[in-house]
Write a protein that holds these residues in place. Structure first.
Motif, short mmCIF file in Angstrom:
data_model
loop_
_atom_site.label_atom_id
_atom_site.label_comp_id
_atom_site.label_asym_id
_atom_site.label_seq_id
_atom_site.Cartn_x
_atom_site.Cartn_y
_atom_site.Cartn_z
N SER A 216 0.81 -1.30 0.14
CA SER A 216 0.07 0.01 -0.13
C SER A 216 0.78 1.23 0.07
O SER A 216 2.13 1.29 0.10
CB SER A 216 -0.88 -0.22 1.16
N GLU A 217 0.30 2.19 -0.06
CA GLU A 217 0.90 3.45 0.00
C GLU A 217 1.52 3.91 1.40
O GLU A 217 2.53 4.48 1.36
CB GLU A 217 -0.04 4.80 -0.33
N ALA A 218 0.84 3.43 2.20
CA ALA A 218 1.37 3.47 3.58
C ALA A 218 2.57 2.59 3.86
O ALA A 218 3.55 3.18 4.64
CB ALA A 218 0.39 2.86 4.51
N ASP A 219 2.33 1.56 3.30
CA ASP A 219 3.74 0.57 3.20
C ASP A 219 5.09 1.33 2.57
O ASP A 219 6.13 1.51 3.10
CB ASP A 219 3.48 -0.83 2.71
N ARG A 220 4.69 2.00 1.45
CA ARG A 220 5.90 2.75 0.77
C ARG A 220 6.32 3.85 1.43
O ARG A 220 7.65 4.04 1.47
CB ARG A 220 5.45 3.19 -0.78
N ASP A 221 5.58 4.45 2.17
CA ASP A 221 5.86 5.78 2.94
C ASP A 221 6.62 5.20 4.02
O ASP A 221 7.69 6.00 4.51
CB ASP A 221 4.84 6.33 3.52
N ASP A 222 6.41 4.08 4.48
CA ASP A 222 7.08 3.58 5.64
C ASP A 222 8.56 3.04 5.34
O ASP A 222 9.61 3.08 6.23
CB ASP A 222 6.49 2.48 6.62
N LEU A 223 8.66 2.63 4.16
CA LEU A 223 10.01 1.98 3.70
C LEU A 223 10.80 3.37 2.84
O LEU A 223 11.91 2.84 2.48
CB LEU A 223 9.63 1.11 2.78
N LYS A 224 10.14 4.49 2.70
CA LYS A 224 10.90 5.21 1.56
C LYS A 224 12.36 5.56 2.12
O LYS A 224 13.16 5.86 1.09
CB LYS A 224 10.02 6.56 1.64
N ARG A 225 12.72 5.64 3.35
CA ARG A 225 14.01 6.05 3.74
C ARG A 225 14.90 4.85 3.44
O ARG A 225 16.33 5.14 3.46
CB ARG A 225 14.12 6.10 5.51
N TYR A 226 14.57 3.86 3.05
CA TYR A 226 15.37 2.53 2.79
C TYR A 226 15.67 2.66 1.22
O TYR A 226 16.54 2.05 0.62
CB TYR A 226 14.99 1.35 3.25
N ARG A 227 14.80 3.20 0.32
CA ARG A 227 14.79 3.14 -0.93
C ARG A 227 16.09 3.67 -1.71
O ARG A 227 16.42 4.92 -1.34
CB ARG A 227 13.54 3.61 -1.56
N ARG A 228 16.73 2.96 -2.41
CA ARG A 228 17.93 3.44 -3.51
C ARG A 228 17.11 3.76 -4.70
O ARG A 228 16.56 2.87 -5.47
CB ARG A 228 18.81 2.51 -3.46
N THR A 229 17.49 5.00 -5.11
CA THR A 229 16.99 5.63 -6.41
C THR A 229 17.75 5.72 -7.65
O THR A 229 17.58 5.84 -8.72
CB THR A 229 16.20 6.87 -6.23
N ALA A 230 19.13 5.40 -6.97
CA ALA A 230 20.21 5.53 -8.36
C ALA A 230 21.53 4.94 -7.65
O ALA A 230 21.67 4.86 -6.74
CB ALA A 230 20.57 7.08 -8.50
N GLY A 231 22.15 4.47 -8.58
CA GLY A 231 23.39 3.72 -8.03
C GLY A 231 24.46 3.30 -9.39
O GLY A 231 24.06 3.63 -10.36
N THR A 232 25.54 2.81 -9.06
CA THR A 232 26.48 2.35 -10.19
C THR A 232 25.89 1.28 -10.70
O THR A 232 25.41 0.42 -10.28
CB THR A 232 27.87 2.21 -9.31
#
Length: 224
Positions: free
Chosen positions: A202-218
């Motif tokens: 859910s959106e609530a789940d995504r909000d709670d996990l957002k701080r762990y999400r990597r959006t870019a990398g090598t």
């Protein structure tokens, strides 16, 4: 908890039956227990896919990275140690070269900076390093992850599983059902019907996990 070197990441569950039972205040029924492991595995996979992180600890994980400029960004966090950086020659005729510590530096977070060969500075480089253009990729050995899965990650995993496990029906989207003289109402608002037989984020789940999400990398290729 230290895993053996070179594990296959992405398989560890982020919750257990005991975590589900603690949240509902009772033991799982036989039917619930039969489904719990698969639902936990599914929820864990969705969490990994969204965050692009594996929360298990891995010692001496090995992967191949292509730098952006002189920076190699390590994809998994937190990083506990970087133990080796090897420049790949890209050909069997020329050996790979273990980059000495003086030619690379870990920033203590998630970046390894590799200095390009320069004869005026690094006098111990192999001769081919001055005359051959390799693929500009590096094999990095590093340890990363958590000794224990973070509590908020386990909480999200349990929430996703229990939404399915405790639903009165496995018919996705069903709001109301009549069985004989009894009528059951499942949804309390628009779109709040039964989640069905599979876990959803859910959106609530995504909000709670957002701080762990990597959006870019090598750019990376895993080595096993």
């Amino acid at each position: 908890m230290t895993q053996p070197a070179g594990p296959s990441p992405g398989l560890s569950p982020y919750a257990a039956d005991a975590d589900l039972e603690a949240r509902i205040g009772r033991s799982l029924t036989e039917a619930e227990a039969a489904r719990a492991a698969a639902l936990i595995a599914d929820a864990s996979a969705l969490i990994r896919g969204y965050t692009r992180q594996d929360f298990t600890f891995y010692a001496d994980d090995v992967l191949v990275l292509r730098p952006v400029g002189s920076h190699l960004r390590l994809p998994q966090r937190p990083v506990a140690a970087v133990t080796a950086v090897v420049a790949l020659s890209g050909t069997e005729a020329i050996p790979d070269w273990t980059v000495p510590p003086g030619c690379w530096q870990w920033d203590g977070a998630d970046i390894v900076e590799v200095w390009p060969p320069d004869r005026s500075v690094w006098v111990s480089l192999p001769e081919w390093a001055y005359t051959t253009c390799g693929p500009d990729t590096y094999r990095v050995t590093y340890s990363h992850g958590y000794d224990e899965v973070p509590a908020d990650v386990t909480a999200v995993c349990c929430r996703m599983v229990l939404a399915v496990l405790l639903a009165p029906t496995m018919t996705e989207g069903l709001v109301q059902e009549r069985i004989g003289q009894y009528s059951y109402q499942y949804g309390q608002q628009l779109g709040a019907g039964s989640p069905g037989a599979t876990v959803r984020m859910s959106e609530a789940d995504r909000d709670d996990l957002k701080r762990y999400r990597r959006t870019a990398g090598t750019i990376q290729t895993r080595v096993r």
